[in-house]
Design an enzyme around this catalytic site. Structure first.
Site, PDB file in Angstrom:
ATOM      1  CB  SER A 121      -0.772   0.099   1.328  1.00  0.00           C
ATOM      2  OG  SER A 121      -1.386   1.393   1.388  1.00  0.00           O
TER       3      SER A 121
ATOM      4  CE1 TYR B  76      -4.410  -2.571   5.016  1.00  0.00           C
ATOM      5  CE2 TYR B  76      -3.649  -0.461   4.402  1.00  0.00           C
ATOM      6  CZ  TYR B  76      -4.169  -1.347   3.987  1.00  0.00           C
ATOM      7  OH  TYR B  76      -4.219  -1.794   2.674  1.00  0.00           O
TER       8      TYR B  76
HETATM    9  N1  LIG Z   1      -8.548  -0.535  -1.622  1.00  0.00           N
HETATM   10  C1  LIG Z   1      -7.511   0.221  -1.456  1.00  0.00           C
HETATM   11  O1  LIG Z   1      -7.687   1.416  -1.600  1.00  0.00           O
HETATM   12  C2  LIG Z   1      -6.084  -0.596  -1.381  1.00  0.00           C
HETATM   13  C3  LIG Z   1      -5.165   0.207  -1.040  1.00  0.00           C
HETATM   14  C4  LIG Z   1      -3.971  -0.125  -1.078  1.00  0.00           C
HETATM   15  C5  LIG Z   1      -3.847  -1.550  -0.636  1.00  0.00           C
HETATM   16  N2  LIG Z   1      -4.836  -2.495  -0.752  1.00  0.00           N
HETATM   17  C6  LIG Z   1      -4.566  -3.758  -0.615  1.00  0.00           C
HETATM   18  O2  LIG Z   1      -5.280  -4.439  -1.673  1.00  0.00           O
HETATM   19  C7  LIG Z   1      -5.635  -5.657  -1.343  1.00  0.00           C
HETATM   20  C8  LIG Z   1      -7.127  -5.980  -1.738  1.00  0.00           C
HETATM   21  O3  LIG Z   1      -7.911  -4.779  -1.235  1.00  0.00           O
HETATM   22  P1  LIG Z   1      -9.363  -4.695  -1.598  1.00  0.00           P
HETATM   23  O4  LIG Z   1      -9.562  -3.395  -1.490  1.00  0.00           O
HETATM   24  O5  LIG Z   1      -9.547  -5.456  -2.791  1.00  0.00           O
HETATM   25  O6  LIG Z   1     -10.183  -5.328  -0.328  1.00  0.00           O
HETATM   26  P2  LIG Z   1     -11.365  -6.087  -0.272  1.00  0.00           P
HETATM   27  O7  LIG Z   1     -12.419  -5.315  -1.146  1.00  0.00           O
HETATM   28  O8  LIG Z   1     -11.956  -5.709   1.301  1.00  0.00           O
HETATM   29  O9  LIG Z   1     -11.145  -7.606  -0.581  1.00  0.00           O
HETATM   30  C9  LIG Z   1     -10.486  -8.057   0.485  1.00  0.00           C
HETATM   31  C10 LIG Z   1     -10.131  -9.596   0.034  1.00  0.00           C
HETATM   32  O10 LIG Z   1      -9.385 -10.240   1.193  1.00  0.00           O
HETATM   33  C11 LIG Z   1      -9.945 -11.302   1.518  1.00  0.00           C
HETATM   34  N3  LIG Z   1      -9.886 -11.581   3.136  1.00  0.00           N
HETATM   35  C12 LIG Z   1     -10.202 -10.665   3.916  1.00  0.00           C
HETATM   36  N4  LIG Z   1     -10.021 -11.303   5.094  1.00  0.00           N
HETATM   37  C13 LIG Z   1      -9.690 -12.567   5.007  1.00  0.00           C
HETATM   38  C14 LIG Z   1      -9.239 -13.841   5.708  1.00  0.00           C
HETATM   39  N5  LIG Z   1      -9.319 -13.669   7.264  1.00  0.00           N
HETATM   40  N6  LIG Z   1      -8.922 -14.790   5.145  1.00  0.00           N
HETATM   41  C15 LIG Z   1      -8.911 -15.103   4.002  1.00  0.00           C
HETATM   42  N7  LIG Z   1      -9.169 -13.858   3.066  1.00  0.00           N
HETATM   43  C16 LIG Z   1      -9.407 -12.656   3.671  1.00  0.00           C
HETATM   44  C17 LIG Z   1     -11.588 -11.133   1.384  1.00  0.00           C
HETATM   45  O11 LIG Z   1     -12.200 -12.397   1.346  1.00  0.00           O
HETATM   46  P3  LIG Z   1     -13.883 -12.336   1.388  1.00  0.00           P
HETATM   47  O12 LIG Z   1     -14.309 -11.974  -0.327  1.00  0.00           O
HETATM   48  O13 LIG Z   1     -14.081 -14.001   1.244  1.00  0.00           O
HETATM   49  O14 LIG Z   1     -14.235 -11.830   2.497  1.00  0.00           O
HETATM   50  C18 LIG Z   1     -11.300 -10.504   0.115  1.00  0.00           C
HETATM   51  O15 LIG Z   1     -11.566 -11.195  -0.870  1.00  0.00           O
HETATM   52  C19 LIG Z   1      -5.332  -5.675   0.443  1.00  0.00           C
HETATM   53  O16 LIG Z   1      -4.225  -6.421   0.577  1.00  0.00           O
HETATM   54  C20 LIG Z   1      -5.425  -4.352   0.656  1.00  0.00           C
HETATM   55  O17 LIG Z   1      -4.655  -4.202   1.748  1.00  0.00           O
HETATM   56  C21 LIG Z   1      -6.006  -1.876  -1.070  1.00  0.00           C
END
Ligand SMILES: NC(=O)c1ccc[n+]([C@@H]2O[C@H](COP(=O)([O-])OP(=O)(O)OC[C@H]3O[C@@H](n4cnc5c(N)ncnc54)[C@H](OP(=O)(O)O)[C@@H]3O)[C@@H](O)[C@H]2O)c1
Length: 251
Positions: free
Chosen positions: A143, A156
């Site tokens: 991130s 985080y």
């Molecule tokens: N969105 C942003 O702005 C942003 C920015 C920087 C970095 N990121 C990083 O990008 C990645 C994806 O983020 P996103 O925005 O797509 O998040 P998201 O929409 O909240 O999706 C998170 C994913 O992680 C899975 N997950 C959560 N808890 C888990 C657990 N205990 N065991 C297994 N899987 C788990 C969820 O599975 P389920 O679908 O089954 O719940 C979901 O598929 C993350 O690492 C996040 O930190 C995101």
């Protein structure tokens, strides 16, 4: 037409929605067979890939525990028939805000953030360490917050800084086998993780866009395209690197 990832198998964690789903679809478009993981599987993602003519399997595991990581590796082996993926995308991650501040963080949230965001990616790599094929690819989701002080998402941010460090060490460990390990650091991307807080109103969406040099909000496909490059042959001379994927939010 020959596609760049024909014959490859990619395991994408957190592929049921958000960035992980976009990555799974993009890698499938390049010809990879996808092992799409979610806490309850990733049936919708598998269906979308198959509808587009690709191949995918759904895997479920709770990555908050090491047992869950072991379960995922075992399920991958049994359902894919492969001892390790060619491409591993450590994407699953969580936030616990608004409780993730110096004044409000509690031990249970600290432990969960570390477990899902740091321990799971590392121990998943360990599960496959001996079996990753020559020329393999590992991409870790970091991130932009890993690079800056951000007390609003204190732990985080620290988990993502840990990912940057693990990425470099693993790149050195696996480099002699031709395996690259890189980190992609998104800025604000519109997903379930951020929607309520940053994208619910036109006004907050405009603020999110104003943070970037490109003056628009980030979308999951913006990240998936970068991961596709890092998963392919063209990125073979890049390892241990952090890729800013914030649309210029850190300039
Ligand atoms: N969105 C942003 O702005 C942003 C920015 C920087 C970095 N990121 C990083 O990008 C990645 C994806 O983020 P996103 O925005 O797509 O998040 P998201 O929409 O909240 O999706 C998170 C994913 O992680 C899975 N997950 C959560 N808890 C888990 C657990 N205990 N065991 C297994 N899987 C788990 C969820 O599975 P389920 O679908 O089954 O719940 C979901 O598929 C993350 O690492 C996040 O930190 C995101």
């Amino acid at each position: 037409m020959q596609q760049s990832l024909d014959g490859k198998v990619a395991l994408v964690t957190g592929a049921a929605r958000g960035i992980g789903r976009a990555i799974a679809l993009r890698l499938a478009h390049e010809g990879a067979k996808i092992a799409a993981h979610g806490t309850k599987g990733a049936a919708d993602t598998v269906q979308a890939i198959e509808k587009a003519g690709g191949k995918a399997i759904s895997l479920d595991a709770d990555l908050a525990t090491i047992a869950g990581v072991g379960h995922l590796a075992a399920a991958f082996r049994s359902l894919s028939g492969r001892s390790a993926p060619d491409i591993l995308v450590n994407n699953a991650g969580i936030q616990t805000d608004p409780r993730d501040t110096p004044g409000r963080i509690v031990e249970a949230d600290f432990d969960r953030l570390i477990a899902v965001n740091v321990k799971a990616p590392l121990f998943l790599v360990q599960q496959f360490l001996a079996d990753f094929p020559q020329g393999g690819r590992i991409v870790n989701l970091s991130s932009r917050l890993s690079l800056v002080g951000f007390p609003e998402q204190l732990v985080y941010s620290a988990t993502k800084a840990a990912i940057n460090s693990l990425t470099k060490s693993l790149a050195k460990e696996l480099g002699p086998r031709g395996i690259t390990v890189n980190a992609v650091g998104p800025g604000l991307i519109e997903t379930d993780m951020t929607r309520a807080r940053f994208f619910a109103k036109d006004e907050s969406r405009a603020i999110a866009a104003s943070f970037t040099a490109l003056k628009r909000t980030g979308q999951p496909d913006d990240i998936a395209d970068i991961v596709a490059f890092l998963a392919g042959e063209d990125s073979r001379w890049i390892t241990g690197s952090y890729f800013d994927a914030s649309g210029g939010a850190t300039l």
